[in-house]
Motif scaffolding. Structure first.
Motif, PDB file in Angstrom:
ATOM      1  N   ARG A  86      -0.707  -2.476  -3.831  1.00 17.01           N
ATOM      2  CA  ARG A  86      -2.029  -2.816  -3.650  1.00 17.01           C
ATOM      3  C   ARG A  86      -3.281  -1.743  -3.340  1.00 17.01           C
ATOM      4  O   ARG A  86      -4.645  -2.277  -3.638  1.00 17.01           O
ATOM      5  CB  ARG A  86      -1.823  -3.406  -2.534  1.00 17.01           C
ATOM      6  CG  ARG A  86      -1.110  -4.176  -1.261  1.00 17.01           C
ATOM      7  CD  ARG A  86      -0.961  -5.406  -0.072  1.00 17.01           C
ATOM      8  NE  ARG A  86      -0.368  -6.168  -0.126  1.00 17.01           N
ATOM      9  CZ  ARG A  86       0.728  -6.569   1.005  1.00 17.01           C
ATOM     10  NH1 ARG A  86       0.435  -5.729   1.872  1.00 17.01           N
ATOM     11  NH2 ARG A  86       1.514  -7.522   1.016  1.00 17.01           N
ATOM     12  N   ARG A  87      -2.630  -0.924  -3.077  1.00 13.51           N
ATOM     13  CA  ARG A  87      -3.433   0.402  -3.020  1.00 13.51           C
ATOM     14  C   ARG A  87      -4.002   0.872  -4.349  1.00 13.51           C
ATOM     15  O   ARG A  87      -5.022   1.347  -4.888  1.00 13.51           O
ATOM     16  CB  ARG A  87      -3.544   1.984  -2.310  1.00 13.51           C
ATOM     17  CG  ARG A  87      -3.094   2.058  -1.264  1.00 13.51           C
ATOM     18  CD  ARG A  87      -3.659   3.508  -0.378  1.00 13.51           C
ATOM     19  NE  ARG A  87      -1.361   3.303  -0.251  1.00 13.51           N
ATOM     20  CZ  ARG A  87      -0.975   3.720   0.257  1.00 13.51           C
ATOM     21  NH1 ARG A  87      -0.920   5.362  -0.335  1.00 13.51           N
ATOM     22  NH2 ARG A  87       0.217   3.825   0.677  1.00 13.51           N
ATOM     23  N   ASN A  88      -2.716   0.730  -5.518  1.00 12.45           N
ATOM     24  CA  ASN A  88      -3.310   1.310  -7.074  1.00 12.45           C
ATOM     25  C   ASN A  88      -3.851  -0.005  -7.614  1.00 12.45           C
ATOM     26  O   ASN A  88      -4.164   0.424  -8.822  1.00 12.45           O
ATOM     27  CB  ASN A  88      -2.143   1.222  -7.118  1.00 12.45           C
ATOM     28  CG  ASN A  88      -1.213   3.292  -7.015  1.00 12.45           C
ATOM     29  OD1 ASN A  88      -2.465   3.205  -6.395  1.00 12.45           O
ATOM     30  ND2 ASN A  88       0.064   2.934  -6.636  1.00 12.45           N
ATOM     31  N   GLY A  89      -4.005  -0.987  -7.015  1.00 10.70           N
ATOM     32  CA  GLY A  89      -4.989  -2.626  -8.228  1.00 10.70           C
ATOM     33  C   GLY A  89      -4.001  -3.246  -8.369  1.00 10.70           C
ATOM     34  O   GLY A  89      -4.305  -3.721  -9.361  1.00 10.70           O
ATOM     35  N   GLY A  90      -2.871  -3.689  -8.158  1.00  6.11           N
ATOM     36  CA  GLY A  90      -1.647  -4.260  -8.767  1.00  6.11           C
ATOM     37  C   GLY A  90      -0.950  -3.863  -9.487  1.00  6.11           C
ATOM     38  O   GLY A  90       0.013  -2.730  -9.071  1.00  6.11           O
ATOM     39  N   ILE A  91       0.451  -4.903  -9.672  1.00  6.50           N
ATOM     40  CA  ILE A  91       1.672  -4.222 -11.003  1.00  6.50           C
ATOM     41  C   ILE A  91       1.011  -3.547 -11.562  1.00  6.50           C
ATOM     42  O   ILE A  91       0.467  -4.098 -12.450  1.00  6.50           O
ATOM     43  CB  ILE A  91       2.115  -5.000 -10.531  1.00  6.50           C
ATOM     44  CG1 ILE A  91       3.116  -5.980  -8.977  1.00  6.50           C
ATOM     45  CG2 ILE A  91       3.861  -5.130 -11.163  1.00  6.50           C
ATOM     46  CD1 ILE A  91       3.886  -7.463  -9.003  1.00  6.50           C
ATOM     47  N   LYS A  92       1.691  -2.317 -11.373  1.00  7.67           N
ATOM     48  CA  LYS A  92       1.355  -1.612 -13.405  1.00  7.67           C
ATOM     49  C   LYS A  92       3.658  -1.775 -13.645  1.00  7.67           C
ATOM     50  O   LYS A  92       4.000  -1.250 -13.240  1.00  7.67           O
ATOM     51  CB  LYS A  92       1.856  -0.110 -13.172  1.00  7.67           C
ATOM     52  CG  LYS A  92       0.291   0.273 -11.876  1.00  7.67           C
ATOM     53  CD  LYS A  92      -0.131   1.979 -12.310  1.00  7.67           C
ATOM     54  CE  LYS A  92      -1.727   1.750 -11.987  1.00  7.67           C
ATOM     55  NZ  LYS A  92      -1.912   2.816 -11.662  1.00  7.67           N
TER      56      LYS A  92
END
Length: 97
Positions: A86-92
């Motif tokens: 969530r902190r990194n902006g979603g699933i990579k």
């Protein structure tokens, strides 16, 4: 001639036995024999069975606690991974090699 008659229960090489015999107090010699002690053997067998059952219960309790702890650790790790995503902006997605 003074004789002392003896009877002693003990475990010899894992077998319950009774030593019966006599000793001549003047010459300090005598004779004796060993007999299987069935009564004591049954008591010892019962005690051993109880000990084994107790150990089995302790092992079960340990395994349950370990499983519970492992589940809690896994849940905590999954929660931490979700927070990071969530902190990194979603699933990579990783690139295949």
């Amino acid at each position: 001639m003074l004789q002392v008659h003896l009877k002693a229960r003990f475990i010899l090489n894992g077998v319950c036995v009774i030593w019966k015999g006599w000793i001549d107090c003047n010459r300090l010699d005598g004779t004796g024999c060993l007999e299987f002690d069935e009564e004591k053997s049954l008591m010892e067998e019962s005690k051993e069975r109880e000990r084994q059952e107790k150990i089995a219960l302790q092992i079960q309790e340990f395994n349950q606690q370990h499983r519970l702890y492992s589940d809690q650790e896994r849940q905590a790790e999954e929660s931490e991974n979700l927070r990071r995503m969530r902190r990194n902006g979603g699933i990579k997605l990783e690139q295949p090699l």
